[in-house]
Design a protein around this motif. Structure first.
Motif, PDB file in Angstrom:
ATOM      1  N   GLY A 142       0.791  -1.354   0.109  1.00  0.00           N
ATOM      2  CA  GLY A 142      -0.114  -0.006   0.039  1.00  0.00           C
ATOM      3  C   GLY A 142       0.661   1.173   0.096  1.00  0.00           C
ATOM      4  N   GLY A 143       1.845   1.292  -0.606  1.00  0.00           N
ATOM      5  CA  GLY A 143       2.747   2.437  -0.759  1.00  0.00           C
ATOM      6  C   GLY A 143       3.724   2.659   0.584  1.00  0.00           C
ATOM      7  N   ALA A 144       4.007   1.588   1.446  1.00  0.00           N
ATOM      8  CA  ALA A 144       4.641   2.058   2.691  1.00  0.00           C
ATOM      9  C   ALA A 144       5.133   0.651   3.178  1.00  0.00           C
ATOM     10  N   TRP A 145       6.369   0.914   3.945  1.00  0.00           N
ATOM     11  CA  TRP A 145       7.004  -0.452   4.749  1.00  0.00           C
ATOM     12  C   TRP A 145       6.247  -0.604   6.003  1.00  0.00           C
ATOM     13  N   HIS A 146       6.012  -1.857   6.499  1.00  0.00           N
ATOM     14  CA  HIS A 146       5.393  -2.179   7.499  1.00  0.00           C
ATOM     15  C   HIS A 146       6.126  -3.273   8.132  1.00  0.00           C
ATOM     16  N   GLU A 147       6.334  -3.104   9.667  1.00  0.00           N
ATOM     17  CA  GLU A 147       7.119  -4.234  10.490  1.00  0.00           C
ATOM     18  C   GLU A 147       6.272  -5.345  10.471  1.00  0.00           C
ATOM     19  N   ALA A 148       6.745  -6.505  10.272  1.00  0.00           N
ATOM     20  CA  ALA A 148       5.813  -7.647  10.217  1.00  0.00           C
ATOM     21  C   ALA A 148       6.385  -8.665  11.070  1.00  0.00           C
ATOM     22  N   ARG A 149       5.331  -9.694  11.802  1.00  0.00           N
ATOM     23  CA  ARG A 149       6.031 -10.933  12.313  1.00  0.00           C
ATOM     24  C   ARG A 149       5.932 -11.936  11.298  1.00  0.00           C
ATOM     25  N   VAL A 150       6.897 -12.975  11.771  1.00  0.00           N
ATOM     26  CA  VAL A 150       6.642 -14.199  10.909  1.00  0.00           C
ATOM     27  C   VAL A 150       6.293 -15.404  11.940  1.00  0.00           C
ATOM     28  N   PHE A 151       5.388 -16.292  11.528  1.00  0.00           N
ATOM     29  CA  PHE A 151       4.810 -17.471  12.057  1.00  0.00           C
ATOM     30  C   PHE A 151       4.969 -18.503  11.206  1.00  0.00           C
ATOM     31  N   ARG A 152       5.367 -19.761  12.028  1.00  0.00           N
ATOM     32  CA  ARG A 152       5.301 -20.865  11.401  1.00  0.00           C
ATOM     33  C   ARG A 152       3.765 -21.587  11.735  1.00  0.00           C
ATOM     34  N   ARG A 153       3.064 -22.279  10.767  1.00  0.00           N
ATOM     35  CA  ARG A 153       1.925 -22.775  10.993  1.00  0.00           C
ATOM     36  C   ARG A 153       1.810 -23.874  11.754  1.00  0.00           C
ATOM     37  N   GLU A 154       2.810 -24.660  12.014  1.00  0.00           N
ATOM     38  CA  GLU A 154       2.805 -25.707  12.980  1.00  0.00           C
ATOM     39  C   GLU A 154       2.925 -25.303  14.318  1.00  0.00           C
ATOM     40  N   ASP A 155       3.508 -24.058  14.527  1.00  0.00           N
ATOM     41  CA  ASP A 155       3.367 -23.424  15.898  1.00  0.00           C
ATOM     42  C   ASP A 155       2.057 -22.761  16.297  1.00  0.00           C
ATOM     43  N   LEU A 156       1.148 -22.830  15.604  1.00  0.00           N
ATOM     44  CA  LEU A 156       0.028 -22.089  15.723  1.00  0.00           C
ATOM     45  C   LEU A 156      -1.045 -23.102  16.400  1.00  0.00           C
ATOM     46  N   SER A 157      -2.033 -22.714  17.343  1.00  0.00           N
ATOM     47  CA  SER A 157      -2.859 -23.621  17.655  1.00  0.00           C
ATOM     48  C   SER A 157      -4.095 -23.006  17.712  1.00  0.00           C
ATOM     49  N   CYS A 158      -5.340 -23.846  18.201  1.00  0.00           N
ATOM     50  CA  CYS A 158      -6.699 -23.399  17.876  1.00  0.00           C
ATOM     51  C   CYS A 158      -7.156 -22.207  18.330  1.00  0.00           C
ATOM     52  N   SER A 159      -7.511 -21.220  17.730  1.00  0.00           N
ATOM     53  CA  SER A 159      -8.359 -20.083  18.107  1.00  0.00           C
ATOM     54  C   SER A 159      -6.988 -18.898  18.201  1.00  0.00           C
ATOM     55  N   ASP A 160      -5.903 -19.135  17.930  1.00  0.00           N
ATOM     56  CA  ASP A 160      -4.807 -18.053  17.777  1.00  0.00           C
ATOM     57  C   ASP A 160      -5.169 -17.114  16.740  1.00  0.00           C
ATOM     58  N   GLY A 184      -2.222  -8.393  11.271  1.00  0.00           N
ATOM     59  CA  GLY A 184      -1.589  -8.009  10.005  1.00  0.00           C
ATOM     60  C   GLY A 184      -0.964  -6.726  10.336  1.00  0.00           C
ATOM     61  N   PRO A 185       0.271  -6.622   9.909  1.00  0.00           N
ATOM     62  CA  PRO A 185       0.929  -7.460   8.951  1.00  0.00           C
ATOM     63  C   PRO A 185       1.669  -8.613   9.572  1.00  0.00           C
ATOM     64  N   ALA A 186       1.792  -9.653   8.756  1.00  0.00           N
ATOM     65  CA  ALA A 186       2.383 -11.129   9.304  1.00  0.00           C
ATOM     66  C   ALA A 186       2.381 -12.031   8.274  1.00  0.00           C
ATOM     67  N   LEU A 187       3.411 -12.818   8.441  1.00  0.00           N
ATOM     68  CA  LEU A 187       3.834 -13.844   7.504  1.00  0.00           C
ATOM     69  C   LEU A 187       3.457 -15.179   8.199  1.00  0.00           C
ATOM     70  N   ILE A 188       2.652 -16.234   7.614  1.00  0.00           N
ATOM     71  CA  ILE A 188       2.466 -17.424   8.172  1.00  0.00           C
ATOM     72  C   ILE A 188       2.996 -18.485   7.286  1.00  0.00           C
ATOM     73  N   ILE A 189       4.281 -19.243   7.787  1.00  0.00           N
ATOM     74  CA  ILE A 189       4.901 -20.082   6.676  1.00  0.00           C
ATOM     75  C   ILE A 189       4.213 -21.297   6.801  1.00  0.00           C
ATOM     76  N   GLU A 190       4.076 -21.874   5.605  1.00  0.00           N
ATOM     77  CA  GLU A 190       3.375 -23.434   5.563  1.00  0.00           C
ATOM     78  C   GLU A 190       4.504 -24.008   4.613  1.00  0.00           C
ATOM     79  N   PRO A 191       4.481 -25.603   4.749  1.00  0.00           N
ATOM     80  CA  PRO A 191       5.356 -26.359   4.015  1.00  0.00           C
ATOM     81  C   PRO A 191       5.435 -26.166   2.544  1.00  0.00           C
ATOM     82  N   HIS A 192       4.194 -25.674   2.040  1.00  0.00           N
ATOM     83  CA  HIS A 192       4.403 -25.260   0.368  1.00  0.00           C
ATOM     84  C   HIS A 192       3.841 -24.316   0.267  1.00  0.00           C
TER      85      HIS A 192
END
Length: 845
Positions: free
Chosen positions: A627-645, A649-657
């Motif tokens: 959207g025209g600007a830099w944003h600080e973002a957190r990176v999560f692995r999907r396997e580290d998440l649990s139900c209702s987490d 955003g902004p964030a990245l969720i890393i999956e196997p594929h």
């Protein structure tokens, strides 16, 4: 009934990769992905994938007694069609009609091309047989069986073994086609496709093309099926082998035909999208499948949406298929600057050389734009690049290329702004594709959830949803293998159709009952024969209804006469925005489908919510440009998440594929069914260009938006027209004009119309600027005021703002009508001396 103590394999054999989802005897699901073609390593990817999951050697025989079923979608037929690698085929048709399919419908897909390239025909030769049936069933010319045997013998002598038999009116009167098929079988032809079996509907060209496709593809498909079936021993005491049809239903391998295989893989993706969305509680869904080369979009609202007339790889098909709209915008789409606008696609970098980051000196692509903006990170991407296939993505090369491009564009552009602009254009292209299956068909897309799958979809899902004002995005844990997963979720389906062509009436519906009974008995028996008990079989009847004089039939559920009329009126008003009450309705055809419900597959539950923490812990920090600007973002692995987490955003969720981008203003939650649901909290808006400088990004976006309006006008005009010149020859044009009558955008219609239509619009403005009001429509064909010849009639309408006080722009359409009077049929009689002798003159009416 399936044996739950055995393995099941659900396979999508794609053009590049083969995806496999396997259900173990204990019910757990495991996945596998491998190259579809890998000469020297294995003969078939599907069989090798099964061996890999069973931990067997490359040539080891498969333990078929441990396997309950293999359910597959395959691109074998699709690739053969694209690459023209089907079997040598002969078209057998009525004498005098051998070149009808070659003539086709006279459509010109690339209307502005200076050199017209006719589509390549699939059949090698045409054999014309002496015979002719009338539309009412009278034998105008009796079948000459001696001549038929002689001609077919000559074809056989050429080495051709596949025949497509299509006679005039053969869809209803079968005798001649059946007798010639018997002669062909006696001669020794091994593939005989007969039009009344393949596509028993009106329209000779569509029926003929479909029959040719079936004859052309079925042999190569049968050879592939026989190879897989032989390894699985499915014809003896082995496991059940089933294939996904283009209509979204599974069928036994022995019943799988070429005409039903063209969308086999993508249909599995639609089924997977629908079933996983329903399990998460969403019943109105737009499917968004973004791969490397293209993006497929689909629609679901309580029932699978199908089309009975399609065009695939330049070939017309009249067979039930999932309604899937494809746009050339994928991760590998090329990024170009033409001196004024930024362009995305339609060409792709392909797998070789691939994007710039793949270390093969490739061009800049959408994938590279995501790397520069931080939405794809080399640290979370497989290190399979470089000469030794062990290096990560080349982010440095991407940065250098975008820096050079930004300098070329100028206007204070930075590399990240350029990359972000390209992403915005790609997003708009994909949003337009979704509009064609939703907004253009009268549906409010804001009421739907966007179900995202495919390798590149998760990086763009929030932006595409935002462009459409959608509020919810769904991403399944098997999103990158959803077509394979859909094979396991699909039902067994059998489909039959029959042409009726009668005026809709109580008498016609009464006579229809016997047709429905016959078709229902056939489809139910076919499903029952595949191991489905009657308690799990349901049958649906659908009527194809159209206005008399038009070609566009809408499908409505069967019922009483009043119910059918009401359903058709609602469907017509939703599709086209109006309904005409004073025209008779025609019952064109009937379709019957029997559905054998498959065994339910339950998604694996998400890990329970951790009691030792209240918020998920990020794997690391990064930043993204959006959207025209830099944003600080957190990176999560999907396997580290649990139900209702919940992740803001902004964030990245890393999956196997894949990598999921949670854009600013969005929130992601892991649901109990292990699906990530992203919800829009704040509508992100691109900062508009300030001052008088042209923004090359917004220029391209608005160009696409305006073009889409003109194209949708053309679609509605074509589908509702009575004139043969408009609905079949496509002799019309639609365009959008600004408040002064200047051309803004025109669809790729007739060039001769578009050159002068602006003069007609300006004439209407000048003569009516003080008297126009909302709802006015003006008609003219005057050659003195922008008209061409008199049969080209133009309609012009002003479009007002919400207050209905100010005119924003004008829309206009020009279409050729067959008869406008005059001293001879058509137009421009050579002996005429006044315009009145040519026809009626309409000026500012």
């Amino acid at each position: 009934m399936p044996n739950k103590n055995k393995w099941e394999f659900w396979i999508d054999r794609g053009g590049t990769f083969t995806d496999i989802v396997a259900r173990r005897p204990d019910g757990r699901l495991i996945t596998h992905k491998l190259l579809s073609e890998n000469p020297g390593h294995y003969e078939d990817a599907a069989l090798q994938g099964i061996r890999d999951l069973l931990k067997l050697g490359r040539q080891a025989p498969l333990p078929v007694t441990d396997i309950n079923a293999v359910k597959m979608g395959t691109t074998v037929a699709t690739n053969a069609l694209l690459e023209r690698r089907g079997d040598r085929t002969c078209l057998v048709t009525t004498k005098g009609f051998g070149d009808t399919l070659r003539i086709g419908t006279q459509n010109r897909p690339d209307i502005f091309a200076l050199r017209i390239r006719l589509p390549e025909q699939l059949y090698e030769c045409a054999a014309e047989i002496t015979e002719r049936m009338s539309a009412s069933g009278e034998a105008l010319t009796p079948l000459d069986e001696v001549q038929a045997r002689t001609v077919l013998g000559q074809v056989y002598a050429k080495g051709i073994r596949a025949l497509a038999i299509c006679f005039m009116h053969g869809y209803r009167y079968h005798d001649h086609e059946a007798r010639v098929a018997a002669i062909a079988k006696d001669i020794g032809f091994t593939q005989i496709s007969i039009s009344h079996n393949v596509s028993p509907l009106m329209k000779y060209v569509n029926r003929g093309d479909t029959t040719v496709v079936d004859a052309y593809l079925s042999p190569i498909l049968r050879r592939y099926i026989d190879r897989v079936a032989g390894a699985l021993k499915s014809d003896r005491d082995g496991c059940q082998l089933m294939f996904m049809q283009s209509n979204g239903g599974l069928t036994d391998a022995n019943l799988f035909q070429g005409k039903d295989a063209v969308l086999s893989g993508p249909a599995g993706g639609v089924v997977g999208m629908v079933q996983t969305s329903l399990s998460a509680g969403f019943d109105k869904v737009i499917g968004f499948d973004m791969g490397g080369t293209s993006t497929d979009v689909s629609h679901y609202n309580g029932g699978y949406e199908r089309t009975f007339e399609s065009q695939v790889a330049g070939v017309r098909l009249a067979a039930p298929m999932m309604h899937i709209n494809t746009v050339a915008a994928g991760g590998g789409s090329l990024l170009l600057f033409d001196g004024a606008r930024l362009r995305v696609g339609p060409r792709s970098a392909g797998a070789d050389p691939g994007p710039k980051a793949y270390r093969k000196s490739g061009p800049l692509t959408v994938t590279d734009a995501n790397i520069l903006t931080g939405k794809l990170h080399p640290d979370f991407f497989p290190a399979v690049f470089g000469p030794s296939a062990d290096q990560p993505l080349d982010a440095e090369a991407v940065t250098l290329a975008f820096t050079a491009l930004a300098q070329d564009i100028g206007k204070n552009q930075t590399p990240e702004k350029v990359a972000d602009g390209f992403i915005a254009i790609a997003v708009e292209n994909m949003a337009q594709a979704i509009k064609k299956i939703s907004v253009a068909r009268g549906r409010d897309v804001t009421e739907y959830a966007l179900s995202c799958f495919g390798g590149a979809g998760a990086q763009h899902a929030c932006l595409v949803a935002g462009a459409l004002n959608m509020k919810t995005v769904l991403i399944h844990p098997f999103a990158s293998l959803l077509s394979a997963y859909g094979m396991g979720l699909a039902d067994i389906r059998a489909h039959r159709e029959r042409a009726i062509e009668q005026q809709l009436s109580a008498e016609a519906l009464s006579a229809l009952a016997s047709d429905l009974a016959d078709l229902s008995a056939e489809t139910t028996a076919q499903v029952r024969a595949q191991g489905v008990d009657d308690a799990r079989i349901r049958t649906l009847a659908t009527l194809h209804i159209r206005f008399e004089g038009t070609d566009t039939a809408l499908m409505v559920e069967n019922g009483t006469l009043d119910e059918i009329r009401t359903r058709f009126e609602a469907a017509h008003r939703q599709r086209f925005g109006f309904h005409t009450q004073d025209r008779e309705l025609i019952l064109e055809a009937v379709s019957v489908e029997s559905i054998g419900a498959g065994e339910p597959v339950h998604d694996q539950a998400a890990p329970p919510h951790s009691t030792t923490r209240t918020t998920p812990i990020p794997h690391r920090q990064t930043r993204i440009f959006s959207g025209g600007a830099w944003h600080e973002a957190r990176v999560f692995r999907r396997e580290d998440l649990s139900c209702s987490d919940r992740l803001e955003g902004p964030a990245l969720i890393i999956e196997p594929h894949s990598t999921i981008v949670v854009e600013p203003g969005w929130e992601a939650e892991l649901t109990p069914v292990n699906m990530i649901v992203m919800t829009r909290k704040v509508m992100a808006r691109r900062t508009p260009a300030i001052g008088t400088e042209v923004d090359p990004v917004m220029l391209e976006i608005f160009n696409n938006l305006f073009m889409s309006i003109a194209e949708q006008m053309g679609f509605t005009l074509e589908k509702t027209a009575l004139s043969v010149n408009i609905k079949e020859r496509l002799d019309f044009s639609c365009a959008l004009f600004d408040g002064t009558g200047g051309l803004v955008a025109n669809a790729p219609h007739m060039p001769v119309h578009l050159g002068s239509m602006g003069v007609s619009v300006k004439t209407i403005i000048e003569q009516n600027k003080d008297s126009m009001s909302p709802g006015d429509v003006y008609v003219l064909n005057a050659p003195y005021n922008g008209g061409t010849h008199l049969p080209d009639i133009t309609v012009v309408a002003p479009v007002y703002d919400e207050t209905e006080k100010s005119i924003l722009f004008y829309v206009a359409a020009r279409g050729h009508h067959a008869d406008v009077g005059g001293i001879t049929p058509g137009s421009m009689p050579p002996q005429s001396t006044t315009v009145e002798e040519e026809g009626i003159l309409i000026d500012n009416f």
